[in-house]
Write a protein that holds these residues in place. Structure first.
Motif, mmCIF file in Angstrom:
data_model
loop_
_atom_site.group_PDB
_atom_site.id
_atom_site.type_symbol
_atom_site.label_atom_id
_atom_site.label_comp_id
_atom_site.label_asym_id
_atom_site.label_seq_id
_atom_site.Cartn_x
_atom_site.Cartn_y
_atom_site.Cartn_z
ATOM 1 N N UNK A 356 0.677 -1.130 -0.046
ATOM 2 C CA UNK A 356 0.024 -0.039 -0.113
ATOM 3 C C UNK A 356 0.713 1.139 -0.052
ATOM 4 N N UNK A 357 1.963 1.266 0.854
ATOM 5 C CA UNK A 357 2.780 2.414 1.001
ATOM 6 C C UNK A 357 3.440 2.592 -0.436
ATOM 7 N N UNK A 358 4.193 1.507 -1.091
ATOM 8 C CA UNK A 358 4.578 1.505 -2.331
ATOM 9 C C UNK A 358 3.897 2.225 -3.263
ATOM 10 N N UNK A 359 2.440 1.648 -3.262
ATOM 11 C CA UNK A 359 1.268 2.065 -4.242
ATOM 12 C C UNK A 359 1.240 3.568 -4.199
ATOM 13 N N UNK A 360 1.200 3.953 -2.909
ATOM 14 C CA UNK A 360 1.001 5.755 -2.816
ATOM 15 C C UNK A 360 2.294 6.335 -3.527
ATOM 16 N N UNK A 361 3.564 5.781 -3.170
ATOM 17 C CA UNK A 361 4.696 6.346 -3.627
ATOM 18 C C UNK A 361 4.638 6.427 -5.382
ATOM 19 N N UNK A 362 4.481 5.067 -5.568
ATOM 20 C CA UNK A 362 4.577 5.114 -7.193
ATOM 21 C C UNK A 362 3.454 5.672 -7.940
ATOM 22 N N UNK A 363 2.309 5.750 -7.358
ATOM 23 C CA UNK A 363 1.069 6.653 -7.919
ATOM 24 C C UNK A 363 1.498 8.040 -7.985
ATOM 25 N N UNK A 364 1.923 8.662 -7.080
ATOM 26 C CA UNK A 364 2.564 9.839 -7.151
ATOM 27 C C UNK A 364 3.510 10.028 -8.148
ATOM 28 N N UNK A 365 4.475 9.238 -8.465
ATOM 29 C CA UNK A 365 5.345 9.298 -9.569
ATOM 30 C C UNK A 365 4.851 9.155 -10.946
ATOM 31 N N UNK A 366 3.994 8.101 -11.066
ATOM 32 C CA UNK A 366 3.333 7.913 -12.354
ATOM 33 C C UNK A 366 2.484 9.227 -12.646
ATOM 34 N N UNK A 367 1.504 9.699 -11.553
ATOM 35 C CA UNK A 367 0.645 10.618 -11.715
ATOM 36 C C UNK A 367 1.407 12.011 -12.433
ATOM 37 N N UNK A 368 2.508 12.177 -11.533
ATOM 38 C CA UNK A 368 3.304 13.404 -12.087
ATOM 39 C C UNK A 368 4.074 13.245 -13.166
ATOM 40 N N UNK A 369 4.581 11.990 -13.635
ATOM 41 C CA UNK A 369 5.042 11.887 -14.955
ATOM 42 C C UNK A 369 3.944 12.086 -16.163
ATOM 43 N N UNK A 370 2.673 11.626 -15.844
ATOM 44 C CA UNK A 370 1.681 11.986 -16.847
ATOM 45 C C UNK A 370 1.483 13.392 -16.942
ATOM 46 N N UNK A 371 1.397 13.832 -15.880
ATOM 47 C CA UNK A 371 1.130 15.313 -15.728
ATOM 48 C C UNK A 371 2.104 16.331 -16.449
ATOM 49 N N UNK A 372 3.342 15.943 -16.203
ATOM 50 C CA UNK A 372 4.447 16.738 -16.865
ATOM 51 C C UNK A 372 4.588 16.400 -18.381
ATOM 52 N N UNK A 373 4.220 15.252 -18.732
ATOM 53 C CA UNK A 373 3.995 14.979 -20.026
ATOM 54 C C UNK A 373 2.985 16.044 -20.926
ATOM 55 N N UNK A 374 1.968 16.076 -20.140
ATOM 56 C CA UNK A 374 0.616 16.951 -20.788
ATOM 57 C C UNK A 374 0.960 18.380 -20.550
ATOM 58 N N UNK A 375 1.897 18.821 -19.761
ATOM 59 C CA UNK A 375 2.038 20.298 -19.431
ATOM 60 C C UNK A 375 2.194 21.145 -20.620
ATOM 61 N N UNK A 376 3.078 20.923 -21.419
ATOM 62 C CA UNK A 376 3.577 21.729 -22.610
ATOM 63 C C UNK A 376 1.921 22.029 -23.339
ATOM 64 N N UNK A 377 1.225 21.150 -23.614
ATOM 65 C CA UNK A 377 -0.135 21.256 -24.229
ATOM 66 C C UNK A 377 -0.934 21.936 -23.581
ATOM 67 N N UNK A 378 -0.899 21.866 -22.137
ATOM 68 C CA UNK A 378 -1.949 22.302 -21.331
ATOM 69 C C UNK A 378 -1.678 23.822 -21.153
ATOM 70 N N UNK A 379 -0.334 24.367 -21.171
ATOM 71 C CA UNK A 379 0.139 25.597 -20.920
ATOM 72 C C UNK A 379 -0.459 26.506 -21.997
#
Lengths: 638, 322
Positions: A356-379
């Protein structure tokens, strides 16, 4: 160590990883849509986990709930509309930066702060597993009262140009938060016989009105999010990320704070992010004033709100006591999978807890990765004409405010607070101060009565309470000096006559509130009376100030701005009426009509309307299990 | 391009589509999380199997005012299709709030109640309190409660008044979670109004010391636990019994007053069938919801009985919880 490796092995099975990613993507989508949050997502996903094994089930559920506070930054920064209640504080300076053409910088900093916060929250959870009990039991109600009071003293730092107005706004926020049943006597306060008001003004509706609507309405007049038409300088996102790293002490501080306060049931994410925001304002640092686009004002609340999730899991797993609303639902999911939280769980299911703890950590990394990938388009959205952004955003704000209770009064409250937000914004009143009062008021009262009932006055001698008292005194003294210096230099009024009318109305409301407290039982009326007395005195001073300023020349365009804002607010009201009359069919009709009104070419107009309708339909009709009341129009049909 | 046009057209007319499959909705008067939500979801997963056409049963949360909001909505709605589950304490509301004439729990039609176990007072093991008498005699003992309408308040307040307790009742907690944590911290020692289901082995409550059974009739679900009514002087007994009575119809499921009798009978039969449904019972076991189904007609008779108590007893019960 074996447990750790076992947990990694368990989580990294393709199906379980797939569930984690699915959870993260769902969480990101839910975070972007205003008005719905983690609880909504969990009620949606829990039934899907019946047939999954526990590791996969919690990969899905925790993956979702860990990242809603990552993606909620996107509408907060771009539109000033907080995606969940957890990003209202981020919206203030984040959106200001977007107006300055630095959306990608704000988003970059926010994501990285969110990710580090999420990881630290998970780390704290991991480290405290062996000593889980002392950590959760660290703070009692006396300490929490002191922390809340400290949060309130930060208000004048968030007051913008006029400290006294800020203070008055905070008192007003506190008074608004006291609507409902009081915590001690359960007597009604300012409910006007409406059962709707028993539980107080709904927090998401308040924030969507005060921040969301008032920013959206201003957008049309400005033409686009960003002031200048020039494309933003490249590399903004990286710059924001570097700034988050450079501010590592505050990222750590607010992550730790988020995780720790997250572990205390009854504190809540809104309180946590506002205290982080206020405390960051208190500290010296680079950049413009808070509220004018300071990157530190984005980093602080974002570090805190993602760290909270790890913290909230602590009491949930340790005692079966959910640390937040999402955790209460998660607790139900644990039961469905036959898991019993408590000390035994650590012994019997240690590998699952580590996953569960790993899930929280990994989810944050994956979530941030996806969001960062979308940022140039979103900006790039920052350069899109506002006439194409505002109508769909209005649709989501209205739907978001309406969907949780399907109550007409939610919409009335939304527009009332939207109007107040517009007036506050245009006439130079501090909305953050109002929000801080609204968020902290109920806790101040509740924690006081709990402390007093539990230990009389002896809690005043607790070490943390004394330490906080010293910090509060120092902060107040420093502010007092600031007030003396700043008295003459307070910002000029943008619209003196209208401001006089606003002050008059507000002071009247506060005085009426004060008068009504005398009819309440003593304990019920105590805190409202204190706030209302302070408000009336301060209001009288403000009234004098506004009266003597009344002949000053108004700043150009202020009143025209207010009129424009109210026209857009009217558009939102129009959509609400259509929605009540026709149901979701109102969405495409409204969007196409708005497109025609704002001269959007036909093809993008239809395409835009179609995609927004599809998204709204998918979320609010297919996924959400709420039955909408029969549209008014349909009732007229035979 | 044609494809795009078709897609656009589809998206635009989508909202006109109505839900094709038949669904039955259970509304919960509380937010997700917690026993009301858990039991509603358990019922939703199985109720459809016992209804004609096997409809999908979905759960919606309509929180507000400790579920009074939903209860009022259902009664006002008359013949609406919604099934609701609300607080059993509302059954006694006409006794505790006699001035509030716009709410009468007898107007609703009851389908079943899902638990009838006794309620208990429990103490934290570190508190040193091991019996009801110790709790009553300890002026420093504190019981945690949320709002004054909740049984976490009415039960200990009534015990204090009827049995002459010296302990204090601390109000203002947001719910059971906060009370539980305050007990762990040692800020309060006792919590009353906790159900038998939450104290079973394998639940977070199993470590508590059960000090008193609060129910109209003794159940003896836990060995050696004091039965609170045994401690009541005879002149207080009936009123205290009335305060505890709503526990017998805990987790009630109800529909509006004008729902046709055939439909009510069908739904009641489906609830009764759940009690024999192995899949339901297996899930009940895994999820530790520990349900016990009381048929709707019986629930209605019980509630009528509570509210038919002599006026003097009602007034005394009201005085106990003020």
């Amino acid at each position: 160590m074996d447990i750790f490796l076992e947990a990694i092995q368990a989580l990294f099975e393709p199906m379980r990883l797939g569930m984690l990613v699915l959870g993260v993507v769902t969480g990101l989508v839910i975070g972007v849509i205003p008005g719905i949050g983690g609880v909504f997502g969990l009620t949606l996903l829990v039934p899907l986990t019946y047939t999954l094994d526990p590791v996969a089930a919690f990969a899905l559920l925790l993956g979702m709930s860990s990242v809603t506070t990552t993606s909620d930054t996107i509408p907060a920064v771009l539109l000033g509309v907080p995606g969940t209640v957890g990003s209202a504080a981020t919206a203030i300076d984040g959106h200001e930066l977007a107006k300055q053409g630095q959306a990608d910088r704000a988003i970059g900093a926010a994501y990285l702060a969110s990710m580090i916060g999420g990881l630290l929250g998970a780390l704290l959870l991991a480290l405290s597993l062996p000593v889980i009990k002392p950590l959760v039991l660290l703070l009692n109600y006396g300490d929490l009262f002191a922390i809340t009071l400290f949060g309130l003293t930060l208000v004048s730092l968030l007051s913008g140009g006029n400290q006294f107005r800020g203070l008055f706004a905070a008192l007003l926020g506190i008074l608004i938060s006291f609507v409902g049943l009081d915590p001690y006597e359960s007597a009604e306060r300012w409910t006007f016989g409406e059962i709707y008001l028993w539980d107080g003004i709904p927090t998401p509706v308040f924030f969507l009105g005060i921040f969301g609507l008032s920013e959206l309405t201003g957008l049309i007049a400005r033409g686009r999010i960003q002031h200048s038409a020039a494309a933003p300088a490249p590399g903004g996102m990286l710059r924001g990320m570097r700034e988050a790293l450079a501010n590592w002490p505050s990222v750590f501080r607010y992550s730790a704070m988020g995780a720790l306060l997250g572990a205390v049931p009854g504190v809540g994410v809104t309180v946590i992010e506002w205290i982080a925001y206020g405390d960051a304002a208190r500290r010296k640092g680079d950049g413009p004033d808070f509220g004018k686009g300071n990157i530190r004002a984005v980093i602080a609340p974002e570090s805190a709100n993602n760290a909270k999730e790890g913290g909230a899991l602590l009491p949930t797993l340790a005692f079966g006591v959910p640390g937040s609303a999402t955790m209460a639902v998660l607790l139900g999911a644990l039961a469905i999978h036959g898991l019993v939280p408590g000390p035994r769980m650590l012994a019997d299911n240690a590998p699952l807890m580590v996953t569960m703890i790993l899930t929280i950590a990994l989810a944050n990394v994956i979530g941030t990765g996806i969001c960062l990938g979308l940022t140039p388009a979103l900006a790039r959205i920052a350069q899109v004409p506002a006439t194409r952004l505002v109508p769909p955003a209005l649709v989501f704000v209205v739907l978001g405010a309406y969907q949780s209770n399907l109550d007409l009064r939610d919409l009335l409250a939304l527009f009332a607070f939207g109007a107040l937000g517009i007036l506050f914004k245009r006439f130079g009143w501090s909305r953050p101060a109002l929000a801080l009062g609204f968020v902290l008021g109920p806790n101040l009262e509740r924690f006081f009565f709990l402390s007093y009932q539990i230990s009389g006055w002896s809690w005043l001698a607790q070490p943390l309470v004394l330490a906080m008292a010293a910090v509060i005194a120092a902060t107040l003294l420093r502010q007092l000096a600031g007030w003396r210096r700043g008295r003459k230099a307070s910002a000029p009024d943008p619209a003196p006559r209208s401001n006089l009318a606003l002050v008059l109305a507000l002071v009247f409301a506060v005085a009426a509130a004060l008068f009504s407290t005398f009819a309440m039982p003593f304990a019920t009326g105590l805190f409202p009376r204190i706030a209302a007395i302070a408000g009336t005195i301060l209001g009288a001073g403000l009234l004098g100030q506004a009266f003597s300023n009344r002949t000053a020349a108004p700043a150009q365009g202020t009143l025209a701005g207010v009129r424009g804002d109210f026209r857009v607010l009217g558009l939102g009201i129009l959509f609400s009426v259509l929605l009540l009359a026709l149901g979701l069919v109102a969405v495409p009709l409204f969007l196409i009509a708005a497109g025609i009104r704002y001269k959007v070419p036909l093809r993008p107009n239809l395409l835009g309307a179609a995609s927004v309708t599809a998204a709204a339909f998918a979320v609010f009709r297919v996924l959400a299990s709420n039955t909408w009341p029969e549209p008014f129009f349909a009732r007229l049909l035979p | 391009m044609k494809f795009l046009k078709a897609l656009t057209a589809c998206a635009l007319v989508m909202p006109l589509a109505t839900q094709a499959a038949e669904t039955v909705t259970i509304e919960v008067g509380y937010s997700p999380g917690g026993s009301y939500d858990a039991i509603a979801r358990l019922v939703a997963d199985h109720l459809g199997d016992h209804l004609d056409g096997h409809p999908t049963v979905v759960v919606e949360n309509v929180p507000g005012a400790g579920s009074l909001k939903l209860a009022k909505m259902v009664i006002q709605d008359g013949s609406g299709a919604r099934i609701a589950t609300v607080s059993s304490a509302l059954a006694l509301r006409p006794i505790f709030e006699p001035d509030e004439t716009d709410f009468d729990p007898r107007k609703a039609q009851y389908l079943a109640s899902l638990s009838n176990g006794a309620s208990y007072c429990v103490a934290h093991p570190d508190s040193g309190i091991t019996s009801l008498q110790e709790f009553l005699d300890d002026p420093d003992a504190k019981a945690g409660a949320s709002g004054k309408g909740s049984t976490t308040y009415t039960y200990p307040a009534a015990i204090k008044a009827a049995l002459g307790g010296k302990f204090q009742v601390v109000t203002g907690f947001k719910g059971g979670a906060e009370i539980g944590l305050a007990m762990e911290r040692g800020e309060i020692q006792v919590r009353c109004g906790i159900g038998q289901a939450s104290l079973q082995p394998g639940t977070p409550g199993e470590g508590f010391v059960v000090i008193a059974e609060l129910s109209p009739e003794p159940r003896h679900e836990f060995e050696g636990v004091d039965f609170a009514l045994d401690f009541a002087p005879s002149e207080n007994r009936e009123a205290l019994k009335l305060v505890f009575s709503s526990g017998a119809v805990h987790h009630p499921f109800l529909v509006g007053p004008d729902v046709p009798a055939e439909r009510v009978e069908e739904l009641r039969a489906a609830f009764t069938a759940l009690a024999e449904d192995p899949a339901f019972l297996a899930d009940d076991e895994t999820r530790r919801t520990f349900t016990h189904i009381t048929p709707g007609a019986e629930v209605e008779a019980l509630i009528d009985g509570f509210l038919a108590a002599p006026e003097a007893v009602q007034a005394q019960a009201r005085a106990f919880v003020e």
